[in-house]
Enzyme design. Structure first.
Site, mmCIF file in Angstrom:
data_model
loop_
_atom_site.group_PDB
_atom_site.id
_atom_site.type_symbol
_atom_site.label_atom_id
_atom_site.label_comp_id
_atom_site.label_asym_id
_atom_site.label_seq_id
_atom_site.Cartn_x
_atom_site.Cartn_y
_atom_site.Cartn_z
ATOM 1 N N HIS A 44 0.827 -1.211 0.000
ATOM 2 C CA HIS A 44 0.000 0.000 0.000
ATOM 3 C C HIS A 44 0.860 1.259 0.000
ATOM 4 O O HIS A 44 0.620 2.188 -0.784
ATOM 5 C CB HIS A 44 -0.917 -0.016 1.222
ATOM 6 C CG HIS A 44 -1.641 1.269 1.459
ATOM 7 N ND1 HIS A 44 -2.890 1.535 0.929
ATOM 8 C CD2 HIS A 44 -1.293 2.378 2.163
ATOM 9 C CE1 HIS A 44 -3.274 2.746 1.292
ATOM 10 N NE2 HIS A 44 -2.322 3.276 2.043
ATOM 11 N N GLU A 45 1.862 1.290 0.862
ATOM 12 C CA GLU A 45 2.691 2.495 0.974
ATOM 13 C C GLU A 45 3.532 2.721 -0.285
ATOM 14 O O GLU A 45 3.635 3.845 -0.782
ATOM 15 C CB GLU A 45 3.596 2.403 2.214
ATOM 16 C CG GLU A 45 2.847 2.330 3.538
ATOM 17 C CD GLU A 45 1.912 3.505 3.783
ATOM 18 O OE1 GLU A 45 2.114 4.576 3.181
ATOM 19 O OE2 GLU A 45 0.961 3.346 4.571
ATOM 20 N N HIS A 97 1.540 4.268 -3.087
ATOM 21 C CA HIS A 97 1.414 5.734 -3.019
ATOM 22 C C HIS A 97 2.556 6.399 -3.794
ATOM 23 O O HIS A 97 2.333 7.347 -4.555
ATOM 24 C CB HIS A 97 1.469 6.206 -1.566
ATOM 25 C CG HIS A 97 0.156 6.177 -0.850
ATOM 26 N ND1 HIS A 97 -0.986 6.770 -1.332
ATOM 27 C CD2 HIS A 97 -0.183 5.627 0.352
ATOM 28 C CE1 HIS A 97 -1.976 6.586 -0.474
ATOM 29 N NE2 HIS A 97 -1.521 5.893 0.558
#
Length: 274
Positions: free
Chosen positions: A137-138, A141
């Site tokens: 997820h990170e 980004h």
């Protein structure tokens, strides 16, 4: 005064039309007029400064796990991008993954791929696959240029406030103050917060794909967020006032998207997931 107003309007309109960049994971055009050359050097500098002032964990099973997951997700991203016509997309990125001793239940990735995981999140991730959900997820980004997009939106928001102030320059002070307050609340709740929530959902979806291509089971993502929900005691900010989707919205989305992430991973020869 009307000339100044229309110059501002035309400038903002032109900026939003021409300053777009295609997201290689969604195919959508996103407002982005902050280049890697502008953003990455300062991001890398901030990351190094953060590490210098933090308790970085090295030489442990957990720190090695963080680096292992990061490398796998980076490789997955390269495979996906190369297969979809985006060779060289990661040329300016400088991936790095560090574990920092801190009780925060958090992790983050800077523009350009430098990533931090706090030890406080490890009891909730529980295992390598759970941590892959977070790191996927990170990193998503960073890959989707969400930092640059937020900066671009914030600048447009500021230009909108200036345009409104110019347009109302002949009105009373009270009218101008009412506009400033209404515009601030309206643009934040009606534009900036939904935009932030959409970025979080997009990072969830991209992260699922990346972790699946890396060989991690995307079904674990919904279970991780159930543990996150339990850890928060069920308390959360109302979704429309939050930068993140509610925990339940996130869980529902992740359950719906996991099968497509597995299907995408199979295109790359992944037949089993850990």
């Amino acid at each position: 005064m009307k000339v100044k107003k229309w110059i501002l309007v035309l400038f903002v309109t032109a900026l939003t039309v021409v300053a777009c960049k295609v997201n290689p994971f969604t195919g959508e055009k996103n407002l982005n007029f902050v280049s890697n050359d502008q953003l990455f050097p300062s991001s890398f500098q901030q990351y190094d400064a953060f590490l210098d002032s933090s308790n970085v964990v090295t030489g442990t099973t957990e720190s090695r796990m963080v680096k292992r997951i990061g490398d796998k997700i980076k490789t997955a991203a390269e495979r996906y991008l190369n297969a979809n016509g985006y060779q060289g997309f990661l040329e300016d990125f400088r991936f790095e993954y560090n574990l920092v001793k801190d009780d925060q239940v958090n992790a983050f990735a800077m523009p350009g791929g430098k990533t931090v995981v706090y030890t406080g999140i490890l009891p909730i991730t529980q295992n390598e696959t759970g941590l892959a959900v977070v790191m996927g997820h990170e990193v998503a980004h960073a890959l989707a240029d969400h930092g640059a997009q937020r900066m671009s939106r914030a600048q447009i928001q500021q230009l909108g406030a200036v345009a409104g102030t110019v347009a109302l320059s002949g009105k009373s002070q009270q009218t101008q103050q009412i506009f400033a307050q209404a515009y601030g609340i309206g643009s934040q709740v009606g534009v900036m917060l939904p935009f932030s929530r959409s970025q979080e959902a997009e990072a969830d979806r991209i992260g699922l794909t990346l972790m699946a291509i890396a060989g991690y089971d995307p079904d674990e993502a919904a279970d991780l967020w159930r543990r996150m929900q339990q850890n928060s005691g069920g308390a959360s900010t109302p979704e429309f006032l939050s930068t993140h989707p509610s925990n339940q919205t996130r869980i529902n989305n992740l359950e719906a998207w996991a099968p497509e992430a597995k299907a995408e991973a199979r295109k790359y020869g992944v037949t089993s997931f850990q």
